[in-house]
Design an enzyme around this catalytic site. Structure first.
Site, PDB file in Angstrom:
ATOM      1  N   LYS A  13      -1.893   9.658  -7.666  1.00  0.00           N
ATOM      2  CA  LYS A  13      -3.245   9.493  -8.211  1.00  0.00           C
ATOM      3  C   LYS A  13      -4.310  10.028  -7.247  1.00  0.00           C
ATOM      4  O   LYS A  13      -5.191  10.779  -7.642  1.00  0.00           O
ATOM      5  CB  LYS A  13      -3.522   8.008  -8.520  1.00  0.00           C
ATOM      6  CG  LYS A  13      -2.570   7.428  -9.573  1.00  0.00           C
ATOM      7  CD  LYS A  13      -2.903   5.994  -9.933  1.00  0.00           C
ATOM      8  CE  LYS A  13      -2.782   5.024  -8.778  1.00  0.00           C
ATOM      9  NZ  LYS A  13      -1.408   4.903  -8.227  1.00  0.00           N
ATOM     10  N   ARG A  88      -6.635  -2.648 -12.735  1.00  0.00           N
ATOM     11  CA  ARG A  88      -5.244  -2.951 -12.418  1.00  0.00           C
ATOM     12  C   ARG A  88      -4.769  -4.229 -13.094  1.00  0.00           C
ATOM     13  O   ARG A  88      -3.597  -4.585 -12.944  1.00  0.00           O
ATOM     14  CB  ARG A  88      -5.116  -3.148 -10.916  1.00  0.00           C
ATOM     15  CG  ARG A  88      -4.459  -1.981 -10.173  1.00  0.00           C
ATOM     16  CD  ARG A  88      -4.493  -2.383  -8.717  1.00  0.00           C
ATOM     17  NE  ARG A  88      -3.581  -1.741  -7.849  1.00  0.00           N
ATOM     18  CZ  ARG A  88      -3.872  -0.674  -7.102  1.00  0.00           C
ATOM     19  NH1 ARG A  88      -5.011  -0.043  -7.236  1.00  0.00           N
ATOM     20  NH2 ARG A  88      -3.001  -0.223  -6.235  1.00  0.00           N
ATOM     21  N   ARG A 127       4.128   8.666   3.370  1.00  0.00           N
ATOM     22  CA  ARG A 127       2.689   8.948   3.250  1.00  0.00           C
ATOM     23  C   ARG A 127       1.943   8.705   4.561  1.00  0.00           C
ATOM     24  O   ARG A 127       2.181   7.736   5.269  1.00  0.00           O
ATOM     25  CB  ARG A 127       2.084   8.068   2.145  1.00  0.00           C
ATOM     26  CG  ARG A 127       0.561   8.199   2.065  1.00  0.00           C
ATOM     27  CD  ARG A 127       0.006   7.745   0.750  1.00  0.00           C
ATOM     28  NE  ARG A 127       0.172   6.328   0.491  1.00  0.00           N
ATOM     29  CZ  ARG A 127      -0.197   5.726  -0.634  1.00  0.00           C
ATOM     30  NH1 ARG A 127      -0.745   6.436  -1.613  1.00  0.00           N
ATOM     31  NH2 ARG A 127      -0.022   4.441  -0.791  1.00  0.00           N
ATOM     32  N   ARG A 160      -0.358   3.489   6.452  1.00  0.00           N
ATOM     33  CA  ARG A 160      -0.870   2.214   5.959  1.00  0.00           C
ATOM     34  C   ARG A 160       0.159   1.103   6.133  1.00  0.00           C
ATOM     35  O   ARG A 160       1.350   1.323   5.929  1.00  0.00           O
ATOM     36  CB  ARG A 160      -1.225   2.353   4.471  1.00  0.00           C
ATOM     37  CG  ARG A 160      -2.486   3.152   4.240  1.00  0.00           C
ATOM     38  CD  ARG A 160      -2.683   3.549   2.788  1.00  0.00           C
ATOM     39  NE  ARG A 160      -2.374   2.500   1.813  1.00  0.00           N
ATOM     40  CZ  ARG A 160      -2.536   2.656   0.506  1.00  0.00           C
ATOM     41  NH1 ARG A 160      -3.026   3.794   0.019  1.00  0.00           N
ATOM     42  NH2 ARG A 160      -2.231   1.685  -0.320  1.00  0.00           N
ATOM     43  N   ARG A 171       4.812  -4.210  -4.131  1.00  0.00           N
ATOM     44  CA  ARG A 171       3.776  -3.492  -4.893  1.00  0.00           C
ATOM     45  C   ARG A 171       4.326  -2.988  -6.221  1.00  0.00           C
ATOM     46  O   ARG A 171       3.618  -2.983  -7.224  1.00  0.00           O
ATOM     47  CB  ARG A 171       3.215  -2.348  -4.064  1.00  0.00           C
ATOM     48  CG  ARG A 171       2.297  -2.864  -2.968  1.00  0.00           C
ATOM     49  CD  ARG A 171       2.124  -1.847  -1.882  1.00  0.00           C
ATOM     50  NE  ARG A 171       1.357  -0.708  -2.328  1.00  0.00           N
ATOM     51  CZ  ARG A 171       1.405   0.486  -1.746  1.00  0.00           C
ATOM     52  NH1 ARG A 171       2.193   0.664  -0.706  1.00  0.00           N
ATOM     53  NH2 ARG A 171       0.669   1.466  -2.195  1.00  0.00           N
TER      54      ARG A 171
HETATM   55  P1  ADP Z   1      -1.775   2.581  -4.120  1.00  0.00           P
HETATM   56  O1  ADP Z   1      -2.298   3.456  -5.193  1.00  0.00           O
HETATM   57  O2  ADP Z   1      -1.092   3.302  -3.025  1.00  0.00           O
HETATM   58  O3  ADP Z   1      -1.000   1.419  -4.614  1.00  0.00           O
HETATM   59  P2  ADP Z   1      -4.488   1.640  -3.513  1.00  0.00           P
HETATM   60  O4  ADP Z   1      -5.059   2.376  -2.386  1.00  0.00           O
HETATM   61  O5  ADP Z   1      -4.987   1.925  -4.881  1.00  0.00           O
HETATM   62  O6  ADP Z   1      -2.928   1.789  -3.389  1.00  0.00           O
HETATM   63  O7  ADP Z   1      -4.644   0.074  -3.269  1.00  0.00           O
HETATM   64  C1  ADP Z   1      -4.227  -0.544  -2.074  1.00  0.00           C
HETATM   65  C2  ADP Z   1      -4.366  -2.051  -2.187  1.00  0.00           C
HETATM   66  O8  ADP Z   1      -5.737  -2.391  -2.392  1.00  0.00           O
HETATM   67  C3  ADP Z   1      -3.629  -2.680  -3.357  1.00  0.00           C
HETATM   68  O9  ADP Z   1      -2.263  -2.942  -3.075  1.00  0.00           O
HETATM   69  C4  ADP Z   1      -4.441  -3.968  -3.551  1.00  0.00           C
HETATM   70  O10 ADP Z   1      -4.130  -4.936  -2.554  1.00  0.00           O
HETATM   71  C5  ADP Z   1      -5.866  -3.493  -3.289  1.00  0.00           C
HETATM   72  N1  ADP Z   1      -6.508  -3.019  -4.544  1.00  0.00           N
HETATM   73  C6  ADP Z   1      -6.977  -1.770  -4.787  1.00  0.00           C
HETATM   74  N2  ADP Z   1      -7.487  -1.674  -6.016  1.00  0.00           N
HETATM   75  C7  ADP Z   1      -7.337  -2.910  -6.589  1.00  0.00           C
HETATM   76  C8  ADP Z   1      -7.646  -3.461  -7.869  1.00  0.00           C
HETATM   77  N3  ADP Z   1      -8.232  -2.714  -8.837  1.00  0.00           N
HETATM   78  N4  ADP Z   1      -7.336  -4.765  -8.084  1.00  0.00           N
HETATM   79  C9  ADP Z   1      -6.764  -5.521  -7.143  1.00  0.00           C
HETATM   80  N5  ADP Z   1      -6.431  -5.070  -5.924  1.00  0.00           N
HETATM   81  C10 ADP Z   1      -6.711  -3.767  -5.640  1.00  0.00           C
HETATM   82  P1  ADP Z   2      -1.228   7.198  -5.234  1.00  0.00           P
HETATM   83  O1  ADP Z   2      -2.697   7.449  -5.039  1.00  0.00           O
HETATM   84  O2  ADP Z   2      -0.832   7.212  -6.684  1.00  0.00           O
HETATM   85  O3  ADP Z   2      -0.745   5.978  -4.532  1.00  0.00           O
HETATM   86  P2  ADP Z   2      -0.842   9.534  -3.477  1.00  0.00           P
HETATM   87  O4  ADP Z   2      -1.641  10.627  -4.088  1.00  0.00           O
HETATM   88  O5  ADP Z   2      -1.368   8.887  -2.260  1.00  0.00           O
HETATM   89  O6  ADP Z   2      -0.455   8.426  -4.589  1.00  0.00           O
HETATM   90  O7  ADP Z   2       0.616  10.133  -3.168  1.00  0.00           O
HETATM   91  C1  ADP Z   2       1.633   9.355  -2.524  1.00  0.00           C
HETATM   92  C2  ADP Z   2       2.409  10.248  -1.540  1.00  0.00           C
HETATM   93  O8  ADP Z   2       3.143  11.232  -2.275  1.00  0.00           O
HETATM   94  C3  ADP Z   2       1.535  11.029  -0.562  1.00  0.00           C
HETATM   95  O9  ADP Z   2       2.219  11.101   0.667  1.00  0.00           O
HETATM   96  C4  ADP Z   2       1.398  12.413  -1.209  1.00  0.00           C
HETATM   97  O10 ADP Z   2       1.229  13.429  -0.218  1.00  0.00           O
HETATM   98  C5  ADP Z   2       2.738  12.561  -1.923  1.00  0.00           C
HETATM   99  N1  ADP Z   2       2.639  13.308  -3.191  1.00  0.00           N
HETATM  100  C6  ADP Z   2       1.635  13.258  -4.105  1.00  0.00           C
HETATM  101  N2  ADP Z   2       1.918  14.058  -5.171  1.00  0.00           N
HETATM  102  C7  ADP Z   2       3.151  14.596  -4.927  1.00  0.00           C
HETATM  103  C8  ADP Z   2       4.021  15.492  -5.667  1.00  0.00           C
HETATM  104  N3  ADP Z   2       3.658  15.974  -6.874  1.00  0.00           N
HETATM  105  N4  ADP Z   2       5.192  15.830  -5.105  1.00  0.00           N
HETATM  106  C9  ADP Z   2       5.557  15.328  -3.888  1.00  0.00           C
HETATM  107  N5  ADP Z   2       4.795  14.487  -3.145  1.00  0.00           N
HETATM  108  C10 ADP Z   2       3.602  14.115  -3.665  1.00  0.00           C
END
Ligand code: ADP
Ligand code: ADP
Ligand code: ZN
Length: 213
Positions: A13, A88, A127, A160, A171
């Site tokens: 994302k 979420r 990541r 992270r 998660r």
């Molecule tokens: P990822 O897409 O890698 O799961 P995010 O960066 O979106 O992680 O979120 C990291 C953490 O921040 C989540 O695991 C949660 O603890 C908190 N968080 C982010 N967005 C929300 C949301 N909309 N509602 C509740 N918790 C959130």
């Molecule tokens: P999200 O925001 O959904 O948690 P991220 O964009 O942070 O996901 O991506 C998670 C990890 O996967 C990062 O290390 C990113 O560089 C890698 N990644 C993202 N898109 C791809 C893809 N299409 N193929 C391989 N690795 C990817």
């Protein structure tokens, strides 16, 4: 245009948000990035969110909704915005709809990125992100520059706490329980644009642009 990026953690994302933001000139609103920034700055909001985030749990709806309502007051959202990691929960989704409809607007597209669970684990554990600007890399697919400094902003490149193995599993469970139901919620409104996230970032990007028309 109002776009929501939906999908489990690690499906790309944040990576795709960077491209969508450029293409449609939309502000990128990532609740995770906002919480991490508050954490780094040691604000009260950051301290409240810290424990939940480290354990891979959701931050309580009330805190998240306050933060988003506040962010949406910024005039840069007038022509639309891109939400990443929000909503979420069903409470967050219904509150967002209420807030938007009271302003005579609504979500245009919900981009649903899907990737098999075993691929997600590899993506999250490799990541690395910039502590200041949120730029994302991957140790195998897109390695960060040597030296641990972000080339965009000079920030620190780090792993992270919630990208460690124990939190990843939690998660994924939290996503299935709390966020999964949003797929049928938005499906009923005809908003879901499902994208196969298990292909190269370039191909994912093309599929998203095609779906957004
Ligand atoms: P990822 O897409 O890698 O799961 P995010 O960066 O979106 O992680 O979120 C990291 C953490 O921040 C989540 O695991 C949660 O603890 C908190 N968080 C982010 N967005 C929300 C949301 N909309 N509602 C509740 N918790 C959130
Ligand atoms: P999200 O925001 O959904 O948690 P991220 O964009 O942070 O996901 O991506 C998670 C990890 O996967 C990062 O290390 C990113 O560089 C890698 N990644 C993202 N898109 C791809 C893809 N299409 N193929 C391989 N690795 C990817
Ligand atoms: Zn940076």
């Amino acid at each position: 245009m109002i776009i929501v990026l939906l999908g489990p953690p690690g499906t790309g994302k944040g990576t795709q948000a960077a491209a969508i933001k450029e293409r449609f000139s939309l502000p990128h609103i990532s609740t995770g990035d906002i919480f991490r920034k508050n954490l780094a700055d040691g604000t009260p909001l950051g301290l409240e969110a810290k424990g939940f985030m480290e354990r891979g749990e959701l931050v309580p709806d009330k805190l998240v909704l306050e933060l988003v309502e506040d962010r949406l007051k910024n005039p840069d959202t007038e022509k639309g915005f891109l939400l990443d990691g929000f909503p979420r929960t069903e409470v967050q989704a219904t509150q967002l709809d209420k807030a938007l409809s009271s302003q005579g607007t609504g979500i245009d597209h919900v981009v649903l990125l899907l990737v098999p669970d075993e691929v997600i684990v590899g993506r999250l554990s490799g990541r690395r992100v910039c502590k200041s600007c949120g730029h994302v890399w991957h140790m195998d697919f897109n390695p960060p520059p040597a030296g641990g400094t972000c080339p965009d902003c000079g920030g620190e490149v780090y792993q992270r706490a919630d990208d460690m193995a124990e939190a990843i599993e939690n998660r994924l469970l939290v996503y299935k329980k709390e966020t999964g139901p949003l797929i049928s919620y938005y499906e009923a409104k005809g908003l879901i644009r499902q994208i196969d996230g298990n292909q190269s970032p370039q191909l994912v990007q093309e599929a998203i642009f095609k779906a957004l028309g």
